[in-house]
Design a protein around this motif. Sequence first.
Motif, PDB file in Angstrom:
ATOM      1  N   MET A   1      -0.529  -3.480  -9.050  1.00 46.07           N
ATOM      2  CA  MET A   1       0.290  -4.301  -8.174  1.00 46.07           C
ATOM      3  C   MET A   1      -0.216  -4.167  -6.744  1.00 46.07           C
ATOM      4  SD  MET A   1       3.805  -2.046  -8.008  1.00 46.07           S
ATOM      5  CE  MET A   1       3.804  -0.329  -7.527  1.00 46.07           C
ATOM      6  N   LYS A   2      -0.047  -5.248  -5.964  1.00 52.10           N
ATOM      7  CA  LYS A   2      -0.504  -5.241  -4.580  1.00 52.10           C
ATOM      8  C   LYS A   2       0.657  -4.903  -3.655  1.00 52.10           C
ATOM      9  CE  LYS A   2      -4.829  -7.360  -4.168  1.00 52.10           C
ATOM     10  NZ  LYS A   2      -5.753  -7.800  -3.123  1.00 52.10           N
ATOM     11  N   VAL A   3       0.359  -3.995  -2.697  1.00 52.14           N
ATOM     12  CA  VAL A   3       1.387  -3.588  -1.745  1.00 52.14           C
ATOM     13  C   VAL A   3       0.783  -3.585  -0.339  1.00 52.14           C
ATOM     14  CG1 VAL A   3       2.557  -2.154  -3.452  1.00 52.14           C
ATOM     15  CG2 VAL A   3       0.831  -1.126  -1.962  1.00 52.14           C
ATOM     16  N   HIS A   4       1.649  -3.576   0.651  1.00 49.19           N
ATOM     17  CA  HIS A   4       1.199  -3.440   2.023  1.00 49.19           C
ATOM     18  C   HIS A   4       0.735  -2.001   2.245  1.00 49.19           C
ATOM     19  CE1 HIS A   4       2.644  -7.399   3.177  1.00 49.19           C
ATOM     20  NE2 HIS A   4       3.785  -7.142   2.547  1.00 49.19           N
ATOM     21  N   ALA A   5      -0.371  -1.839   2.939  1.00 51.01           N
ATOM     22  CA  ALA A   5      -0.910  -0.499   3.174  1.00 51.01           C
ATOM     23  C   ALA A   5       0.110   0.398   3.874  1.00 51.01           C
ATOM     24  CB  ALA A   5      -2.190  -0.595   4.000  1.00 51.01           C
ATOM     25  N   LYS A   6       0.940  -0.190   4.717  1.00 49.40           N
ATOM     26  CA  LYS A   6       1.939   0.602   5.443  1.00 49.40           C
ATOM     27  C   LYS A   6       3.008   1.172   4.518  1.00 49.40           C
ATOM     28  CE  LYS A   6       4.707  -3.481   6.693  1.00 49.40           C
ATOM     29  NZ  LYS A   6       5.828  -3.172   5.815  1.00 49.40           N
ATOM     30  N   ASP A   7       3.123   0.601   3.296  1.00 52.95           N
ATOM     31  CA  ASP A   7       4.129   1.076   2.348  1.00 52.95           C
ATOM     32  C   ASP A   7       3.585   2.133   1.392  1.00 52.95           C
ATOM     33  OD1 ASP A   7       6.101  -0.582   3.355  1.00 52.95           O
ATOM     34  OD2 ASP A   7       5.567  -2.252   2.041  1.00 52.95           O
ATOM     35  N   LEU A   8       2.294   2.453   1.500  1.00 55.43           N
ATOM     36  CA  LEU A   8       1.695   3.449   0.601  1.00 55.43           C
ATOM     37  C   LEU A   8       2.354   4.811   0.774  1.00 55.43           C
ATOM     38  CD1 LEU A   8      -2.134   2.713   0.839  1.00 55.43           C
ATOM     39  CD2 LEU A   8      -0.689   2.426  -1.172  1.00 55.43           C
ATOM     40  N   GLU A   9       2.389   5.556  -0.320  1.00 51.17           N
ATOM     41  CA  GLU A   9       2.909   6.917  -0.285  1.00 51.17           C
ATOM     42  C   GLU A   9       1.857   7.864  -0.855  1.00 51.17           C
ATOM     43  OE1 GLU A   9       6.502   6.929  -2.533  1.00 51.17           O
ATOM     44  OE2 GLU A   9       7.537   5.485  -1.221  1.00 51.17           O
ATOM     45  N   VAL A  10       1.901   9.105  -0.427  1.00 46.82           N
ATOM     46  CA  VAL A  10       1.014  10.123  -0.996  1.00 46.82           C
ATOM     47  C   VAL A  10       1.257  10.198  -2.500  1.00 46.82           C
ATOM     48  CG1 VAL A  10       0.516  12.602  -1.087  1.00 46.82           C
ATOM     49  CG2 VAL A  10       0.856  11.468   1.119  1.00 46.82           C
ATOM     50  N   GLY A  11       0.174  10.161  -3.285  1.00 45.89           N
ATOM     51  CA  GLY A  11       0.299  10.198  -4.744  1.00 45.89           C
ATOM     52  C   GLY A  11       0.088   8.851  -5.407  1.00 45.89           C
ATOM     53  N   CYS A  12       0.097   7.764  -4.611  1.00 43.67           N
ATOM     54  CA  CYS A  12      -0.225   6.452  -5.183  1.00 43.67           C
ATOM     55  C   CYS A  12      -1.667   6.459  -5.696  1.00 43.67           C
ATOM     56  CB  CYS A  12      -0.062   5.356  -4.133  1.00 43.67           C
ATOM     57  SG  CYS A  12       1.639   4.983  -3.685  1.00 43.67           S
ATOM     58  N   ILE A  13      -1.921   5.680  -6.747  1.00 44.19           N
ATOM     59  CA  ILE A  13      -3.250   5.646  -7.362  1.00 44.19           C
ATOM     60  C   ILE A  13      -3.865   4.269  -7.155  1.00 44.19           C
ATOM     61  CG2 ILE A  13      -4.568   5.902  -9.494  1.00 44.19           C
ATOM     62  CD1 ILE A  13      -2.216   7.616 -10.554  1.00 44.19           C
ATOM     63  N   VAL A  14      -4.976   4.222  -6.462  1.00 43.24           N
ATOM     64  CA  VAL A  14      -5.685   2.968  -6.196  1.00 43.24           C
ATOM     65  C   VAL A  14      -6.293   2.456  -7.506  1.00 43.24           C
ATOM     66  CG1 VAL A  14      -7.622   1.929  -4.953  1.00 43.24           C
ATOM     67  CG2 VAL A  14      -6.211   3.668  -3.844  1.00 43.24           C
ATOM     68  N   ASN A  15      -6.102   1.175  -7.838  1.00 43.92           N
ATOM     69  CA  ASN A  15      -6.687   0.664  -9.078  1.00 43.92           C
ATOM     70  C   ASN A  15      -7.774  -0.393  -8.866  1.00 43.92           C
ATOM     71  OD1 ASN A  15      -5.254  -1.688  -8.558  1.00 43.92           O
ATOM     72  ND2 ASN A  15      -3.733  -1.372 -10.175  1.00 43.92           N
ATOM     73  N   GLN A  16      -8.186  -0.588  -7.617  1.00 45.20           N
ATOM     74  CA  GLN A  16      -9.355  -1.416  -7.313  1.00 45.20           C
ATOM     75  C   GLN A  16     -10.068  -0.806  -6.116  1.00 45.20           C
ATOM     76  OE1 GLN A  16      -8.638  -5.580  -6.700  1.00 45.20           O
ATOM     77  NE2 GLN A  16      -7.343  -5.801  -8.500  1.00 45.20           N
ATOM     78  N   ASP A  17     -11.404  -0.915  -6.089  1.00 44.49           N
ATOM     79  CA  ASP A  17     -12.138  -0.463  -4.913  1.00 44.49           C
ATOM     80  C   ASP A  17     -11.598  -1.140  -3.665  1.00 44.49           C
ATOM     81  OD1 ASP A  17     -13.751   1.091  -6.475  1.00 44.49           O
ATOM     82  OD2 ASP A  17     -15.530  -0.167  -6.310  1.00 44.49           O
ATOM     83  N   ILE A  18     -11.496  -0.391  -2.574  1.00 42.59           N
ATOM     84  CA  ILE A  18     -11.062  -0.949  -1.299  1.00 42.59           C
ATOM     85  C   ILE A  18     -12.285  -1.066  -0.404  1.00 42.59           C
ATOM     86  CG2 ILE A  18      -9.581  -0.642   0.713  1.00 42.59           C
ATOM     87  CD1 ILE A  18      -7.718   1.025  -1.051  1.00 42.59           C
ATOM     88  N   MET A  19     -12.662  -2.283  -0.103  1.00 42.87           N
ATOM     89  CA  MET A  19     -13.864  -2.537   0.680  1.00 42.87           C
ATOM     90  C   MET A  19     -13.510  -2.836   2.135  1.00 42.87           C
ATOM     91  SD  MET A  19     -16.044  -2.149  -1.754  1.00 42.87           S
ATOM     92  CE  MET A  19     -17.541  -2.567  -0.845  1.00 42.87           C
ATOM     93  N   GLY A  20     -14.357  -2.389   3.032  1.00 46.99           N
ATOM     94  CA  GLY A  20     -14.229  -2.733   4.449  1.00 46.99           C
ATOM     95  C   GLY A  20     -15.465  -3.501   4.879  1.00 46.99           C
ATOM     96  N   ARG A  21     -15.908  -3.286   6.062  1.00 47.66           N
ATOM     97  CA  ARG A  21     -17.125  -3.945   6.536  1.00 47.66           C
ATOM     98  C   ARG A  21     -18.335  -3.044   6.294  1.00 47.66           C
ATOM     99  NH1 ARG A  21     -14.769  -6.226  12.346  1.00 47.66           N
ATOM    100  NH2 ARG A  21     -13.178  -7.597  11.436  1.00 47.66           N
ATOM    101  N   THR A  22     -18.365  -2.438   5.131  1.00 46.51           N
ATOM    102  CA  THR A  22     -19.443  -1.532   4.761  1.00 46.51           C
ATOM    103  C   THR A  22     -19.923  -1.884   3.368  1.00 46.51           C
ATOM    104  OG1 THR A  22     -17.876   0.064   3.853  1.00 46.51           O
ATOM    105  CG2 THR A  22     -18.502   0.343   6.154  1.00 46.51           C
ATOM    106  N   SER A  23     -21.126  -1.392   3.006  1.00 43.84           N
ATOM    107  CA  SER A  23     -21.658  -1.668   1.667  1.00 43.84           C
ATOM    108  C   SER A  23     -20.991  -0.799   0.614  1.00 43.84           C
ATOM    109  CB  SER A  23     -23.173  -1.434   1.647  1.00 43.84           C
ATOM    110  OG  SER A  23     -23.473  -0.100   2.022  1.00 43.84           O
TER     111      SER A  23
END
Length: 366
Positions: free
Chosen positions: A1-23
């Motif tokens: 599920m997609k959430v706002h980054a500001k709502d993240l809590e310690v212990g959440c598990i990322v299920n897709q790579d998070i890309m920025g302006r980097t390779s």
Amino acid sequence: MKVHAKDLEVGCIVNQDIMGRTSLPILTRNTVIQKQHIKALWAFGISEVSVEKTKADGSLFRPANLILPNKEKEKTETTSKQVGGSDQFIRTYLKSVQSFKRQFQQWQSGMSVDIAEMREVILPLTKMVAEESHLLYYINEYSSKTEYLYHHSIAVGIISAMLGKKLGLDAGNVNQVALAGILADCGMSRISPLVLKKQTALTENEFKEIKMHTAHSYKMIKEASLLKPEAKLAIFQHHERIDGSGYPTKEKNERVHLYSQIVAISDVFHAMTSERLYRSKQPIFKVLEMIRRDQFGKFNFKVVNALLDLFGNLTTGTQVRLSSGQMAEVVFTKSNYQTRPLVRVLPSEEIIDLSTQTELYISAIM
């Protein structure tokens, strides 16, 4: 599920790579969110993150606001989940870890081991992994340094079962090896909590205390009627090595039972691929090569080879990330190079033979 980054809590598990302006990804899929990760996402201006519904402690994540995906995004998330392991497995695995933790805390207070309860904890997981073998690649992802001991026991039980199956054991004995795996460290409950929680290297006396856990484990399960003698022996011997370099009794060669070797190599493999209090985890395929090289002579060749076959023989088309950060897919695996297949780099279509490119290795299965 997609959430706002500001709502993240310690212990959440990322299920897709998070890309920025980097390779390279800022955070890779299956990362367990810590405070520093939230700060990093803020610094990179990441506003949306895709996470699992279950947190690493087994509880449900209930964000204040969900970001509802359109159909195309929903399709992408579904595909990612199919590759990365089912939501049901993640929930079951994390709940099993917490169940084991509760049992361990009871053992610390002096209660006896309930083998039937341990069967209920480990066997549903071994059944899921037997049906979907790709789940093996993710069981080391959710462990945290502070919860390592509980994750480790669950993982060793699962890997031991799959190795037993790979080595031709029947279903009943596969279950016995799984139980030996999950209970191998039950004797750690008799070790001082101060030693278990120490975040720096152990002193000689502390290491001597830790080495007593095999004897403690055996004493805790020796009267259990639901465990076969071979499983009890594996619990006692899981730190023995066939070259006589192990403990507690420095047994050698055929005196180290096959089940003991199965649990032992599962223990080593998961420990090396997991975050620990005083040691960082290493990529699965790098660890497989280290075991093949550095553990030569410590384990029977067929046990080492079974581990390599279990994790190393990737099917054609499997998507991987290389240590260079490049995405690729497996084209062909040579019989003597299970950890170093030919891969096609995406999207360039360049073919790389990893068996000849020693500076490159597979860092993750996608």
